[in-house]
Design a protein around this motif. Structure first.
Motif, PDB file in Angstrom:
ATOM      1  N   VAL A 131       3.410  76.348  19.128  1.00 11.78           N
ATOM      2  CA  VAL A 131       2.104  76.121  18.505  1.00 11.78           C
ATOM      3  C   VAL A 131       1.320  77.431  18.428  1.00 11.78           C
ATOM      4  N   THR A 132       1.403  78.242  19.490  1.00  7.49           N
ATOM      5  CA  THR A 132       0.696  79.518  19.468  1.00  7.49           C
ATOM      6  C   THR A 132       1.198  80.393  18.327  1.00  7.49           C
ATOM      7  N   LEU A 133       2.520  80.453  18.145  1.00 10.06           N
ATOM      8  CA  LEU A 133       3.075  81.280  17.076  1.00 10.06           C
ATOM      9  C   LEU A 133       2.661  80.762  15.703  1.00 10.06           C
ATOM     10  N   ILE A 134       2.776  79.429  15.517  1.00 10.12           N
ATOM     11  CA  ILE A 134       2.435  78.862  14.214  1.00 10.12           C
ATOM     12  C   ILE A 134       0.967  79.109  13.898  1.00 10.12           C
ATOM     13  N   THR A 135       0.083  78.789  14.865  1.00 11.76           N
ATOM     14  CA  THR A 135      -1.348  78.941  14.595  1.00 11.76           C
ATOM     15  C   THR A 135      -1.717  80.398  14.385  1.00 11.76           C
ATOM     16  N   ALA A 136      -1.067  81.315  15.127  1.00 12.20           N
ATOM     17  CA  ALA A 136      -1.373  82.733  14.942  1.00 12.20           C
ATOM     18  C   ALA A 136      -1.002  83.152  13.524  1.00 12.20           C
ATOM     19  N   PHE A 137       0.186  82.733  13.079  1.00 12.22           N
ATOM     20  CA  PHE A 137       0.637  83.120  11.750  1.00 12.22           C
ATOM     21  C   PHE A 137      -0.284  82.544  10.670  1.00 12.22           C
ATOM     22  N   SER A 262      -7.103  86.349  21.134  1.00 12.04           N
ATOM     23  CA  SER A 262      -7.288  84.910  20.922  1.00 12.04           C
ATOM     24  C   SER A 262      -5.993  84.142  21.165  1.00 12.04           C
ATOM     25  N   THR A 263      -4.833  84.720  20.844  1.00 14.32           N
ATOM     26  CA  THR A 263      -3.606  83.970  21.132  1.00 14.32           C
ATOM     27  C   THR A 263      -3.360  83.861  22.630  1.00 14.32           C
ATOM     28  N   SER A 264      -3.660  84.925  23.369  1.00 11.22           N
ATOM     29  CA  SER A 264      -3.386  84.840  24.809  1.00 11.22           C
ATOM     30  C   SER A 264      -4.358  83.880  25.482  1.00 11.22           C
ATOM     31  N   LEU A 265      -5.550  83.717  24.907  1.00 17.21           N
ATOM     32  CA  LEU A 265      -6.468  82.730  25.471  1.00 17.21           C
ATOM     33  C   LEU A 265      -6.114  81.315  25.016  1.00 17.21           C
ATOM     34  N   ALA A 266      -5.423  81.214  23.867  1.00 19.66           N
ATOM     35  CA  ALA A 266      -5.093  79.890  23.340  1.00 19.66           C
ATOM     36  C   ALA A 266      -3.878  79.288  24.036  1.00 19.66           C
ATOM     37  N   LEU A 267      -2.936  80.129  24.440  1.00 17.72           N
ATOM     38  CA  LEU A 267      -1.680  79.637  25.024  1.00 17.72           C
ATOM     39  C   LEU A 267      -1.895  78.620  26.156  1.00 17.72           C
ATOM     40  N   PRO A 268      -2.712  78.941  27.179  1.00 23.47           N
ATOM     41  CA  PRO A 268      -2.893  77.940  28.243  1.00 23.47           C
ATOM     42  C   PRO A 268      -3.533  76.651  27.751  1.00 23.47           C
ATOM     43  N   ALA A 322      -3.187  80.869  35.973  1.00 21.93           N
ATOM     44  CA  ALA A 322      -2.655  82.223  35.842  1.00 21.93           C
ATOM     45  C   ALA A 322      -2.769  82.703  34.397  1.00 21.93           C
ATOM     46  N   LEU A 323      -2.422  81.820  33.456  1.00 22.34           N
ATOM     47  CA  LEU A 323      -2.474  82.225  32.052  1.00 22.34           C
ATOM     48  C   LEU A 323      -3.910  82.462  31.584  1.00 22.34           C
ATOM     49  N   SER A 324      -4.859  81.636  32.075  1.00 19.62           N
ATOM     50  CA  SER A 324      -6.260  81.841  31.674  1.00 19.62           C
ATOM     51  C   SER A 324      -6.778  83.161  32.203  1.00 19.62           C
ATOM     52  N   LEU A 325      -6.490  83.445  33.480  1.00 13.34           N
ATOM     53  CA  LEU A 325      -6.963  84.701  34.055  1.00 13.34           C
ATOM     54  C   LEU A 325      -6.303  85.883  33.369  1.00 13.34           C
ATOM     55  N   LEU A 326      -5.008  85.723  33.044  1.00  9.32           N
ATOM     56  CA  LEU A 326      -4.310  86.783  32.314  1.00  9.32           C
ATOM     57  C   LEU A 326      -4.961  86.997  30.953  1.00  9.32           C
ATOM     58  N   GLY A 327      -5.322  85.890  30.292  1.00 11.05           N
ATOM     59  CA  GLY A 327      -5.990  85.997  29.001  1.00 11.05           C
ATOM     60  C   GLY A 327      -7.312  86.743  29.111  1.00 11.05           C
TER      61      GLY A 327
ATOM     62  N   SER B 156     -10.590  76.631  34.698  1.00 12.03           N
ATOM     63  CA  SER B 156      -9.250  76.866  34.170  1.00 12.03           C
ATOM     64  C   SER B 156      -8.275  75.751  34.492  1.00 12.03           C
ATOM     65  N   ILE B 157      -8.526  75.009  35.564  1.00  9.52           N
ATOM     66  CA  ILE B 157      -7.601  73.932  35.918  1.00  9.52           C
ATOM     67  C   ILE B 157      -7.775  72.792  34.915  1.00  9.52           C
ATOM     68  N   PRO B 158      -6.656  72.215  34.414  1.00  8.07           N
ATOM     69  CA  PRO B 158      -6.769  71.156  33.413  1.00  8.07           C
ATOM     70  C   PRO B 158      -7.706  70.052  33.868  1.00  8.07           C
ATOM     71  N   TYR B 159      -8.576  69.612  32.934  1.00  6.65           N
ATOM     72  CA  TYR B 159      -9.586  68.622  33.279  1.00  6.65           C
ATOM     73  C   TYR B 159      -8.964  67.326  33.771  1.00  6.65           C
ATOM     74  N   PHE B 160      -7.905  66.870  33.105  1.00  2.00           N
ATOM     75  CA  PHE B 160      -7.370  65.561  33.495  1.00  2.00           C
ATOM     76  C   PHE B 160      -6.783  65.597  34.896  1.00  2.00           C
ATOM     77  N   VAL B 161      -6.299  66.759  35.316  1.00  2.00           N
ATOM     78  CA  VAL B 161      -5.763  66.885  36.672  1.00  2.00           C
ATOM     79  C   VAL B 161      -6.895  66.753  37.692  1.00  2.00           C
ATOM     80  N   VAL B 162      -8.015  67.464  37.431  1.00  2.00           N
ATOM     81  CA  VAL B 162      -9.166  67.381  38.340  1.00  2.00           C
ATOM     82  C   VAL B 162      -9.675  65.944  38.402  1.00  2.00           C
ATOM     83  N   ALA B 163      -9.815  65.328  37.224  1.00  2.00           N
ATOM     84  CA  ALA B 163     -10.333  63.962  37.170  1.00  2.00           C
ATOM     85  C   ALA B 163      -9.424  63.007  37.933  1.00  2.00           C
TER      86      ALA B 163
END
Lengths: 340, 325
Positions: A131-137, A262-268, A322-327, B156-163
């Motif tokens: 999905v990340t690749l498709i949306t980025a493209f 934006s893609t690295s923030l979207a992935l998670p 981890a992915l959000s913080l990495l983003g 950052s933690i998925p909402y449904f997991v927290v809920a």
């Protein structure tokens, strides 16, 4: 002109809201001589300890997903065999974690938890990455066209972006699988599991992609609108460079930072979406191993068998965190203006 | 100003109309078999024919859409097995499974969703802004870092997991259920408390960050320096002068957030088993009840569009710097 929808959309995808964000760390100082902007950003990223830890965690889960067959072979189990002999008369497992079953077995069905766990990493990552690749493209192409060509093309694409952003994505995510199933089988009520599985996989990727490209397209459009008035674009046009080349050789390299951010923030967010929709029962279905599915099944056994629930819960929380913080770190590295 | 509002209203209406058309095509023109689903496994050809007629499925798609729109605007009649039932405007059709008008079903679910969102939004707005303001005041200290760090982690933690974890383990909270406000306000609040806390605490994470950033900006402005130079107390500077200026962007995001949550409370409703809009739509999906699904999508889209419109117009009133073009 209409800052609200834009902010909300950016916020929804986790993209940076200029003054409103609080990046995680200060920007690292690096040697910038003889380096391209991307190289500088990567050097900054390498100096960021938190980013490197998060990257390691992501690579760890990626390795689990890739080597899932190897890992289960090492354990000597698979995802589908029902070990009914290890369950008591009420369906509860009689064994805990043993050398045969590293994480124990599922209550009721008796499938091996370790195998389901390592294979469960796959759909999350496959869906999220594709999905990340498709949306980025799609987002980049639409944003480029809309911003660069202008005129009625811009008006049409902008309207579509506004339209997509004003639709309730979660409701469509529930509604579309019901319809898509009928495309894969003649009679929705008697479809067999492999058809349902395939239909759900496709509809998940379709829905997430359909709603995911719009915020990026809007971002790229805005960037292009300001870039296309700059001298180097005018120079390229005067020199007679064909439009295709102006778009991809002149404009695109200047858009690397917003695209990567934006893609690295979207992935998670797509990993969360996959697990969440599957948890609701509108994403992937049995017998596909998926963390969302395991969490949904495990809620009834959370007291008797905490490991059953907590393994996928912890795994998905750690991976997404981890992915959000990495983003965030990637944003800080590529766009030092947003430092606090 | 009037022209701007008019233009926004027209674009909002166009979005709603296109949504109805798109979802109609998705559900009824796509090769789905609504008549077969209603008819069930023991179906006679006559009955199938009757149902097809009563739903106007034998007519061309364009005519069906026109009929659907007519139903929404003025209501329409359904004739099935010789009996004619009138469906009042705004008519979204009849539920296949329950046989009652979709409008009634959804109308019954709306108060539940509204109760959840309003309660949760109150908590996260107050709590988030308070923590954010405090963090901005003590910017750079350990307290600030803890506040920002924990808000990042929670967000950052998925909402449904927290809920889910709150629903499973916070058993000391009153049992989650919906009691109408007017029949018993106390049990209404008690039954929704778990959902409110869950929605409120997780969302306050992002509000902490918004209001912190916005507050830091406001405290760096000239008017704050002027306020300080007048010799008024720091508390007054922060909570009177600073907070007012800092709140405009936060309130804007708040308005849009509430709109999204009205259509996205599905996780909260599913996990806490509250019979709101989301749970109704989820059940419709499981029962393959297309009219309810479609009605839910249309209502959700309309709510979003209208809320966005209201927030946009309010924003131009609240913040005179916004230029209308």
């Amino acid at each position: 002109m209409e800052p609200l929808i834009e902010e909300a959309a950016l916020d929804r995808t986790g993209a940076p809201l200029d003054a409103m964000t609080a990046p995680t760390g200060s920007v690292k100082k690096v040697d910038t001589r003889h380096k391209s902007p991307t190289q500088i950003a990567l050097a900054r990223l390498r100096k960021d300890k938190l980013a490197m830890i998060c990257l390691t965690i992501f690579l760890f889960f990626l390795a689990i997903a890739i080597f899932a067959p190897l890992l289960t072979k090492l354990e000597g189990q698979d995802t589908t065999t029902l070990h009914q002999d290890l369950l008591d008369e009420y369906g509860f497992p009689t064994i805990g974690a043993t050398s045969d079953h590293w994480f124990g077995i599922e209550p009721r069905l008796g499938r091996d938890l370790f195998a389901r766990f390592v294979y469960g990493a796959r759909p999350s990552l496959i869906v999220a990455v594709s999905v990340t690749l498709i949306t980025a493209f799609v987002g980049v192409v639409m944003g480029l066209l809309s911003g660069f060509i202008g005129g009625w093309v811009d008006r049409v694409i902008s309207w579509i972006i506004d339209f997509v952003l004003s639709l309730p994505y979660l409701l469509f995510a529930i509604a579309v699988p019901a319809v898509i199933l009928t495309l894969f089988s003649d009679d929705a009520s008697t479809a067999d599991t492999s058809e349902v599985t395939k239909a759900r996989f496709v509809s998940l990727i379709l829905v997430l992609s359909f709603f995911g490209w719009a915020p990026l397209a809007r971002l790229i459009r805005g960037e292009v609108l300001s870039l296309r008035e700059r001298e180097f674009i005018a120079a390229a046009k005067v020199l007679g460079v064909p439009t295709r080349k102006v778009l991809f050789k002149e404009l695109l390299p200047n858009l690397v930072a917003p695209i990567i951010i934006s893609t690295s923030l979207a992935l998670p967010t797509y990993i969360v979406a996959e697990a969440g929709l599957t948890f609701l029962g509108v994403g992937l279905v049995e017998p596909t191993p998926s963390w969302g599915l395991t969490i949904a099944n495990a809620t009834t056994y959370y007291r008797a068998d905490p490991l059953y629930l907590w393994l996928p819960v912890l795994a998905i929380s750690i991976l997404v965190l981890a992915l959000s913080l990495l983003g965030d770190s990637i944003r800080d590295a590529f766009d030092p203006r947003t430092r606090r | 100003m009037l022209f701007y509002i008019l233009r926004r209203v027209i674009s909002a209406i166009s979005v709603v109309i296109v949504t109805v058309v798109v979802s109609f095509m998705l559900f009824f023109v796509a090769p789905t078999d609504p008549a077969g689903v209603i008819c069930g496994p023991r179906c006679t050809p006559e009955r199938l024919n009757d149902i097809t007629k009563s739903l106007n499925l034998d007519q061309p798609p364009v005519e069906q859409i026109v009929l659907y729109f007519k139903g929404i605007v003025v209501g329409r009649d359904y004739t099935s097995g010789g009996v004619t039932r009138h469906c009042d405007a705004p008519c979204l059709g009849y539920s296949y499974v329950l046989g009652v008008p979709v409008t009634d079903l959804l109308a019954k679910a709306v108060p539940v969703t509204l109760s959840i969102v309003i309660g949760g939004a109150t908590i996260y707005l107050c709590f988030g802004v308070l923590i954010g303001t405090i963090a901005a005041r003590v910017r750079g200290t350990t307290l600030d870092r803890v506040a920002v760090g924990s808000s990042l982690v929670i967000g950052s933690i998925p909402y449904f997991v927290v809920a889910l974890i709150i629903a499973l383990y916070a058993t000391f909270l009153p049992k989650s259920q919906y009691v109408p406000f007017f029949s018993n306000p106390v049990s209404w609040a008690a039954g929704l408390l778990a959902a409110w806390l869950c929605l409120g605490l997780t969302n306050s994470a992002s509000y902490t960050r918004y209001s912190r950033a916005s507050m830091i900006e406001a405290l760096g402005q000239d008017f704050t320096r002027t306020a300080r130079s007048k010799g008024i107390s720091e508390r007054r500077v922060v909570y009177r002068h600073g907070l007012r200026a800092a709140m405009t962007p936060v309130i804007t995001i708040f308005g849009v957030d509430v709109a999204y949550q009205l259509v996205n409370t599905i996780f909260t409703e599913r996990i806490f088993q509250l019979p709101g809009l989301g749970l109704r739509i989820l059940n419709a999906f499981n029962q393959y009840d297309l009219p309810v699904l479609m009605g839910g999508v249309i209502v959700g889209a309309t709510v979003l569009v209208v809320m966005n419109l209201v927030v946009d117009i309010l924003y131009t009133v609240l913040d005179p710097r916004v230029r209308l073009g």
